[in-house]
Design an enzyme around this catalytic site. Structure first.
Site, PDB file in Angstrom:
ATOM      1  N   LYS A  55       0.838  -1.203   0.000  1.00 22.49           N
ATOM      2  CA  LYS A  55       0.000   0.000   0.000  1.00 22.49           C
ATOM      3  C   LYS A  55       0.874   1.256   0.000  1.00 22.49           C
ATOM      4  O   LYS A  55       0.566   2.231  -0.670  1.00 22.49           O
ATOM      5  CB  LYS A  55      -0.932  -0.016   1.228  1.00 22.49           C
ATOM      6  CG  LYS A  55      -2.048  -1.051   1.096  1.00 22.49           C
ATOM      7  CD  LYS A  55      -2.804  -1.291   2.404  1.00 22.49           C
ATOM      8  CE  LYS A  55      -3.785  -2.445   2.235  1.00 22.49           C
ATOM      9  NZ  LYS A  55      -4.457  -2.833   3.480  1.00 22.49           N
ATOM     10  N   GLN A  99      -4.271  -1.677   9.912  1.00 27.33           N
ATOM     11  CA  GLN A  99      -4.275  -2.978   9.243  1.00 27.33           C
ATOM     12  C   GLN A  99      -4.821  -4.082  10.150  1.00 27.33           C
ATOM     13  O   GLN A  99      -4.426  -4.203  11.303  1.00 27.33           O
ATOM     14  CB  GLN A  99      -2.832  -3.316   8.789  1.00 27.33           C
ATOM     15  CG  GLN A  99      -2.727  -4.583   7.982  1.00 27.33           C
ATOM     16  CD  GLN A  99      -3.420  -4.500   6.624  1.00 27.33           C
ATOM     17  OE1 GLN A  99      -3.293  -3.515   5.903  1.00 27.33           O
ATOM     18  NE2 GLN A  99      -4.155  -5.534   6.281  1.00 27.33           N
ATOM     19  N   ASP A 122     -10.706   3.041   4.810  1.00 29.84           N
ATOM     20  CA  ASP A 122     -11.023   1.607   4.716  1.00 29.84           C
ATOM     21  C   ASP A 122     -12.539   1.388   4.773  1.00 29.84           C
ATOM     22  O   ASP A 122     -13.017   0.284   4.471  1.00 29.84           O
ATOM     23  CB  ASP A 122     -10.372   0.849   5.890  1.00 29.84           C
ATOM     24  CG  ASP A 122      -9.313  -0.132   5.425  1.00 29.84           C
ATOM     25  OD1 ASP A 122      -9.253  -0.406   4.208  1.00 29.84           O
ATOM     26  OD2 ASP A 122      -8.554  -0.627   6.273  1.00 29.84           O
TER      27      ASP A 122
END
Ligand code: NDP
Length: 299
Positions: A55, A99, A122
């Site tokens: 990412k 994450q 997200d």
């Protein structure tokens, strides 16, 4: 020559690259502060390390500022929440991603819900789940489901009026995907069935799918006997399967038994090179959206 019924293998890398080019072009036109995202990783889960690294690399490649913050696996809930709060208040941060998976002592849902919803690239914050439910386009949609729909759209695979079966009901993939595909929208309007581990006679349901989406986390779970001939099959699964002959000691496998299913399908996504790159591309798109929304609210 390929047989007449060769499936159309959807190239996620190619579609993702097109999206990244669009993001790159728009970011290049921004004068002054560029969009910025922070990636938070807790502990040393090997898959998380490689996802976050990827990412970061992709952010750099499109001109989005990014920084990775790694915290020890024993970080306390309060310490992690304090860090998230500091990023919430930092005006140069447009997007915050923590994450998953996090170590067991942390409540992932609590951490996701502590992120400023306007920086929740997200799309896991409950406000953004609610916006998706209410079809409010200002919200953030989780990147993988968003990527699946974008992939269908850019491949010209209509969803309106189709029967879509989604196997998996997670907050990250299955549920938001079902919500997106049942929206009153050109790339929604599907009749959606959600299946999970308690579904009875799964194969009899999946065999009725025009579009079958597997988000299960079990290698090669979907067999040819579960697929209607001519269906489109989207494989979200990413499973590491031990393989002594592979350079890293494992290979990546989807949730679909590709070799036996592909000959039946009209369209199918491979693993790797299918949904995976779309997820990262949509993260960049969401970060740019966060920048745009925050910039507009500052005017
Ligand atoms: P979860 O483990 O959160 O959810 C899995 C879902 O599959 C659950 O709803 C579960 O049902 C269902 N399931 C499990 N076993 C069966 C079964 N035997 N029959 C029917 N349904 C079953 O996983 P995620 O949604 O987070 O991820 C799914 C897969 O997608 C994983 O391989 C993951 O690595 C991959 N993934 C890929 C991404 C990408 O970028 N391509 C991004 C995110 C995930 P129940 O709810 O009843 O337990």
């Amino acid at each position: 020559m390929e047989p007449a019924n060769a499936p159309n293998i959807i190239d996620g890398n190619r579609i993702a690259e097109a999206i990244l080019n669009e993001v790159r072009e728009e970011v290049a036109t921004i004068e002054g502060r560029k969009p910025g995202v922070v990636f938070i990783r807790v502990g040393e889960d090997p898959a998380s390390r490689s996802y976050v690294l990827k990412k970061k690399k992709v952010s750099q490649s499109v001109g989005i500022e990014s920084e990775v913050f790694v915290y020890p696996k024993n970080i306390t809930r309060d310490e992690l929440l304090a860090n998230v709060d500091a990023f919430n208040k930092n005006p140069s941060v447009d997007g915050i991603l923590v994450q998953s998976p996090m170590p067991g002592h942390l409540d992932e849902s609590e951490i996701f819900n502590a992120i400023d919803p306007l920086k929740d690239v997200d799309g896991f914050h409950r406000i953004n789940s609610g916006k998706l439910f209410q079809e409010d386009e200002d919200g953030f949609v989780p990147c993988t489901p968003l990527g699946v729909v974008e992939m269908l759209k850019r491949s010209g695979i209509a969803t309106s009026g189709k029967h879509v079966v989604v196997i998996g009901r997670s907050l990250i993939v299955g549920k938001p995907l079902a919500m997106l595909l049942s929206r009153k929208h050109e790339w929604g309007n599907a009749t959606v069935t959600i299946c999970h581990s308690r579904s009875s006679d799964l194969a009899s349901i999946t065999r009725t799918a025009d579009i079958l989406i597997a988000a299960i986390g079990r290698p090669e779970f979907v067999k040819a006997s579960m697929v209607k001939p001519g269906a489109t099959v989207i494989d979200v699964g990413i499973n590491r399967v031990a393989d002594a002959e592979a350079p890293k000691g494992y290979r990546l496998t989807g949730d679909v038994a590709f070799d036996e299913v592909a000959p039946l399908c009209k369209h199918i996504t491979p693993v790797p090179g299918g949904v995976g790159p779309m997820t990262v591309a949509m993260l960049m798109s969401n970060t740019l959206k966060a920048y745009r929304l925050r910039s507009a609210s500052e005017i």
